[in-house]
Scaffold this motif. Structure first.
Motif, PDB file in Angstrom:
ATOM      1  N   LEU A  68      -6.743  19.613 -27.889  1.00  0.00           N
ATOM      2  CA  LEU A  68      -5.479  20.068 -27.906  1.00  0.00           C
ATOM      3  C   LEU A  68      -4.727  19.640 -29.087  1.00  0.00           C
ATOM      4  O   LEU A  68      -3.768  18.872 -29.102  1.00  0.00           O
ATOM      5  CB  LEU A  68      -4.756  19.384 -26.567  1.00  0.00           C
ATOM      6  CG  LEU A  68      -5.356  19.642 -25.331  1.00  0.00           C
ATOM      7  CD1 LEU A  68      -5.060  18.689 -24.412  1.00  0.00           C
ATOM      8  CD2 LEU A  68      -5.287  21.035 -24.760  1.00  0.00           C
ATOM      9  N   PRO A  69      -4.742  20.853 -30.197  1.00  0.00           N
ATOM     10  CA  PRO A  69      -4.007  20.407 -31.520  1.00  0.00           C
ATOM     11  C   PRO A  69      -2.597  20.700 -31.294  1.00  0.00           C
ATOM     12  O   PRO A  69      -2.259  21.718 -31.133  1.00  0.00           O
ATOM     13  CB  PRO A  69      -4.689  21.027 -32.488  1.00  0.00           C
ATOM     14  CG  PRO A  69      -5.437  22.124 -31.806  1.00  0.00           C
ATOM     15  CD  PRO A  69      -5.906  21.614 -30.401  1.00  0.00           C
ATOM     16  N   ASN A  70      -1.749  19.570 -31.194  1.00  0.00           N
ATOM     17  CA  ASN A  70      -0.275  19.794 -31.219  1.00  0.00           C
ATOM     18  C   ASN A  70       0.579  18.499 -31.783  1.00  0.00           C
ATOM     19  O   ASN A  70      -0.346  17.559 -31.756  1.00  0.00           O
ATOM     20  CB  ASN A  70       0.262  20.284 -29.868  1.00  0.00           C
ATOM     21  CG  ASN A  70       0.087  19.254 -28.607  1.00  0.00           C
ATOM     22  OD1 ASN A  70       0.572  18.239 -28.715  1.00  0.00           O
ATOM     23  ND2 ASN A  70      -0.918  19.603 -27.877  1.00  0.00           N
ATOM     24  N   PRO A  71       1.708  18.633 -32.143  1.00  0.00           N
ATOM     25  CA  PRO A  71       2.232  17.332 -32.449  1.00  0.00           C
ATOM     26  C   PRO A  71       2.245  16.180 -31.492  1.00  0.00           C
ATOM     27  O   PRO A  71       2.260  15.139 -32.067  1.00  0.00           O
ATOM     28  CB  PRO A  71       3.775  17.745 -32.543  1.00  0.00           C
ATOM     29  CG  PRO A  71       3.694  19.249 -32.897  1.00  0.00           C
ATOM     30  CD  PRO A  71       2.514  19.847 -32.126  1.00  0.00           C
ATOM     31  N   VAL A  72       2.250  16.361 -30.168  1.00  0.00           N
ATOM     32  CA  VAL A  72       2.310  15.391 -29.177  1.00  0.00           C
ATOM     33  C   VAL A  72       0.838  14.622 -29.293  1.00  0.00           C
ATOM     34  O   VAL A  72       0.815  13.465 -29.199  1.00  0.00           O
ATOM     35  CB  VAL A  72       2.722  15.719 -27.721  1.00  0.00           C
ATOM     36  CG1 VAL A  72       2.380  14.733 -26.817  1.00  0.00           C
ATOM     37  CG2 VAL A  72       4.024  16.314 -27.799  1.00  0.00           C
ATOM     38  N   LEU A  98       0.225  12.207 -32.245  1.00  0.00           N
ATOM     39  CA  LEU A  98       0.794  11.086 -32.060  1.00  0.00           C
ATOM     40  C   LEU A  98      -0.241  10.004 -31.489  1.00  0.00           C
ATOM     41  O   LEU A  98      -0.345   8.687 -32.069  1.00  0.00           O
ATOM     42  CB  LEU A  98       1.782  10.892 -31.499  1.00  0.00           C
ATOM     43  CG  LEU A  98       3.233  11.932 -32.092  1.00  0.00           C
ATOM     44  CD1 LEU A  98       4.523  11.841 -31.101  1.00  0.00           C
ATOM     45  CD2 LEU A  98       3.645  11.086 -33.243  1.00  0.00           C
ATOM     46  N   VAL A  99      -1.104  10.186 -30.569  1.00  0.00           N
ATOM     47  CA  VAL A  99      -1.937   9.187 -30.240  1.00  0.00           C
ATOM     48  C   VAL A  99      -3.459   9.397 -30.414  1.00  0.00           C
ATOM     49  O   VAL A  99      -4.289   8.580 -30.046  1.00  0.00           O
ATOM     50  CB  VAL A  99      -1.723   9.216 -28.697  1.00  0.00           C
ATOM     51  CG1 VAL A  99      -0.407   8.887 -28.235  1.00  0.00           C
ATOM     52  CG2 VAL A  99      -2.197  10.575 -28.014  1.00  0.00           C
ATOM     53  N   SER A 100      -3.732  10.317 -31.098  1.00  0.00           N
ATOM     54  CA  SER A 100      -5.289  10.819 -31.450  1.00  0.00           C
ATOM     55  C   SER A 100      -5.187  10.963 -33.020  1.00  0.00           C
ATOM     56  O   SER A 100      -4.547  11.603 -33.400  1.00  0.00           O
ATOM     57  CB  SER A 100      -5.532  12.079 -30.818  1.00  0.00           C
ATOM     58  OG  SER A 100      -7.049  12.394 -30.934  1.00  0.00           O
ATOM     59  N   PRO A 101      -6.527  10.447 -33.378  1.00  0.00           N
ATOM     60  CA  PRO A 101      -6.767  10.596 -34.894  1.00  0.00           C
ATOM     61  C   PRO A 101      -6.854  12.276 -35.216  1.00  0.00           C
ATOM     62  O   PRO A 101      -7.372  13.294 -34.554  1.00  0.00           O
ATOM     63  CB  PRO A 101      -7.972  10.196 -35.198  1.00  0.00           C
ATOM     64  CG  PRO A 101      -8.355   9.123 -33.977  1.00  0.00           C
ATOM     65  CD  PRO A 101      -7.660   9.888 -32.920  1.00  0.00           C
ATOM     66  N   VAL A 102      -6.056  12.345 -36.203  1.00  0.00           N
ATOM     67  CA  VAL A 102      -6.016  13.870 -36.906  1.00  0.00           C
ATOM     68  C   VAL A 102      -6.774  14.043 -38.096  1.00  0.00           C
ATOM     69  O   VAL A 102      -7.223  15.307 -38.532  1.00  0.00           O
ATOM     70  CB  VAL A 102      -4.390  14.462 -37.056  1.00  0.00           C
ATOM     71  CG1 VAL A 102      -3.702  14.429 -35.922  1.00  0.00           C
ATOM     72  CG2 VAL A 102      -3.785  13.547 -38.213  1.00  0.00           C
TER      73      VAL A 102
END
Length: 173
Positions: A29-33, A36-40
């Motif tokens: 689920l690539p999104n800004p939220v 914040l909690v998952s490695p990008v």
């Protein structure tokens, strides 16, 4: 086995599973939220999120009651994340290691350390100001996680070690 030990073991397993799921959340689920909690990126710094958020949840769940009950858990989260940065830098950057098995073992070991440290850190709760210092350190680390998610500096700890160039900034918002 003591009831509190069983409960801590269940929380450890849940936290380890949550951290493992967080690793893939941004991919799913690539999104800004979720960023914040998952490695990008596959950087050492981004993988701190896999320890920070589950240990923060454990601090809130297992350290119920007064703020002093949460203090050793918050200190443990900060120290464990620092250990992750140190071990990750040593293994991935200095030694150029790339083994998934080593990464998983390091993650599970550090998550276990994160659950064992609060008992060792409990005597610090009696020191004046420790409660506020622990909360401030945990908030500072959380703030740095948010800031560096969006604005990662050009440094080895923040480099995408997978060779990919995908970063949060390339995602259309």
């Amino acid at each position: 086995m003591e009831d509190s030990t069983k409960r801590a073991m269940l929380y450890y397993l849940a936290a380890a599973a949550l951290g493992a799921a967080l690793h893939f959340l941004f991919t799913w689920l690539p999104n800004p939220v979720t960023a914040l909690v998952s490695p990008v990126r596959e950087s050492v710094w981004e993988h701190v999120k896999l320890l920070y958020f589950p240990l923060l949840g454990a601090a809130l769940a297992l350290g119920r009651g007064s703020g002093a009950a949460r203090t050793p858990w918050l200190l443990s989260a900060v120290l464990t994340c620092a250990a992750m940065l140190g071990a990750g830098w040593l293994y991935h950057i200095a030694l150029r290691g790339e083994s998934l098995a080593v990464d998983l073992a390091l993650y599970l070991l550090l998550m276990g350390v994160g659950f064992a440290l609060p008992r060792a850190l409990w005597p610090l709760c009696e020191w004046p100001g420790t409660e506020k210092a622990a909360a401030a350190l945990a908030l500072l680390l959380g703030g740095l996680i948010v800031w560096f998610t969006f604005f990662p500096p050009e440094a080895a700890l923040f480099a995408d070690l997978s060779g990919a160039v995908r970063t949060f900034l390339t995602i259309p918002v």
